[in-house]
Write a protein that holds these residues in place. Structure first.
Motif, short mmCIF file in Angstrom:
data_model
loop_
_atom_site.label_atom_id
_atom_site.label_comp_id
_atom_site.label_asym_id
_atom_site.label_seq_id
_atom_site.Cartn_x
_atom_site.Cartn_y
_atom_site.Cartn_z
N ASP A 170 58.21 70.13 35.02
CA ASP A 170 56.76 69.93 34.88
C ASP A 170 56.20 70.59 33.64
O ASP A 170 55.21 70.13 33.08
CB ASP A 170 56.02 70.47 36.11
N ALA A 171 56.80 71.69 33.22
CA ALA A 171 56.28 72.46 32.08
C ALA A 171 56.53 71.77 30.74
O ALA A 171 55.91 72.12 29.74
CB ALA A 171 56.90 73.85 32.06
N HIS B 246 67.35 72.87 34.88
CA HIS B 246 65.92 73.12 35.07
C HIS B 246 65.47 72.92 36.52
O HIS B 246 65.92 72.00 37.20
CB HIS B 246 65.09 72.20 34.18
N SER B 247 64.57 73.78 36.93
CA SER B 247 63.90 73.65 38.23
C SER B 247 62.80 72.59 38.11
O SER B 247 62.44 72.17 37.00
CB SER B 247 63.28 74.98 38.62
N SER B 248 62.24 72.21 39.21
CA SER B 248 61.14 71.26 39.22
C SER B 248 59.96 71.79 38.41
O SER B 248 59.31 71.04 37.67
CB SER B 248 60.72 70.97 40.66
N GLU B 249 59.68 73.07 38.52
CA GLU B 249 58.57 73.67 37.78
C GLU B 249 58.83 73.63 36.28
O GLU B 249 57.91 73.41 35.48
CB GLU B 249 58.34 75.12 38.24
N GLN B 250 60.06 73.84 35.88
CA GLN B 250 60.40 73.78 34.45
C GLN B 250 60.29 72.36 33.92
O GLN B 250 59.84 72.15 32.79
CB GLN B 250 61.79 74.36 34.20
N ASN C 92 59.55 63.72 42.16
CA ASN C 92 60.44 64.84 41.85
C ASN C 92 61.56 64.49 40.87
O ASN C 92 62.39 65.32 40.58
CB ASN C 92 61.05 65.41 43.14
#
Length: 174
Positions: free
Chosen positions: A94-95, A88-92, A37
Motif C-alpha cells: 500500500d505504501a 513485502h507486507s500488505s502495508e508495504q 489484497n
C-alpha cells in the motif's frame, strides 16, 4: 543471432509493456489492489524496475539507478533505500504510491542502464559467476534470464490487474 542480440531483443520489449500497462491509468487505478489484497499496478511496475535495477547493477558492479539518479528521493517511499519489494507486507504494498509518469521514467532509466550493460557483454561474459550464494553458483547468463522472467511475470500480472479494473468499470464494480 548472437547471445547479446537475443538478450537485447528480449529486454527491449519490456519498456513497451510498461507503457502499455500504465497507459490511461489514473492514481486510483494504479493503487487499486485486485481482490483488495493483490499487488497494485503501481507496486508491480515499481517492483519490476527495482528487481531489474538491483540485479543488473549488482551483476555488473554498478550503482543502482534508484540511488544514482535520485529516484529514491523522488519517490519518497517509506522504505529502505535498497528495498526492492521482495517479501513485502500488505502495508508495504500500500505504501508504494507514485504517478504513472514517475513509474515510467524510473523504468525507462533502468532499461537504459540494462541495455548499456547488455551492449557491452560477449558470450564468454555470460559464464561469469555473479552470485555464489546458490548451488550451483549463478552465472551472468542465468541471472539475466531470471531477471527477464521476473519482469515478464510481474508485467503480465500488472496487465491482468489492469484488465480486471477495466472489467469492474464496465460492470459498475468496485
Amino acid at each position: 543471432m548472437q547471445s547479446k542480440e537475443l538478450l537485447l531483443e528480449a529486454f527491449n520489449r519490456l519498456p513497451d509493456l510498461v507503457r502499455q500497462v500504465l497507459e490511461g491509468l489514473d492514481e486510483a487505478h494504479l493503487q487499486r489492489r485486485p481482490a483488495g489484497n493483490g499487488n497494485s499496478i503501481a507496486w508491480l511496475v515499481w517492483h519490476t524496475g527495482r528487481v531489474e535495477d538491483a540485479q543488473v547493477a549488482s551483476a555488473s558492479g554498478l550503482e543502482q539507478v534508484w540511488t544514482a539518479e535520485g529516484f529514491v528521493s523522488r519517490f519518497g517511499l517509506p522504505l529502505a533505500d535498497r528495498d526492492t519489494g521482495y517479501g513485502h507486507s500488505s502495508e508495504q504494498v500500500d505504501a508504494v504510491r507514485a504517478p504513472r509518469e514517475l513509474l515510467l521514467e524510473y523504468y525507462e532509466a533502468v532499461h537504459r542502464q540494462s541495455a548499456k550493460v547488455l551492449e557491452g557483454i560477449g558470450d564468454s561474459d555470460l559464464d561469469r559467476v555473479v552470485d555464489r550464494h546458490w548451488d550451483p553458483p549463478v552465472t551472468l547468463g542465468v541471472r539475466l534470464v531470471s531477471i527477464l522472467g521476473d519482469c515478464l511475470q510481474h508485467l503480465g500480472q500488472a496487465a491482468y490487474a489492469k484488465g480486471l479494473h477495466a472489467g469492474m468499470a464496465d460492470t459498475g464494480g468496485a
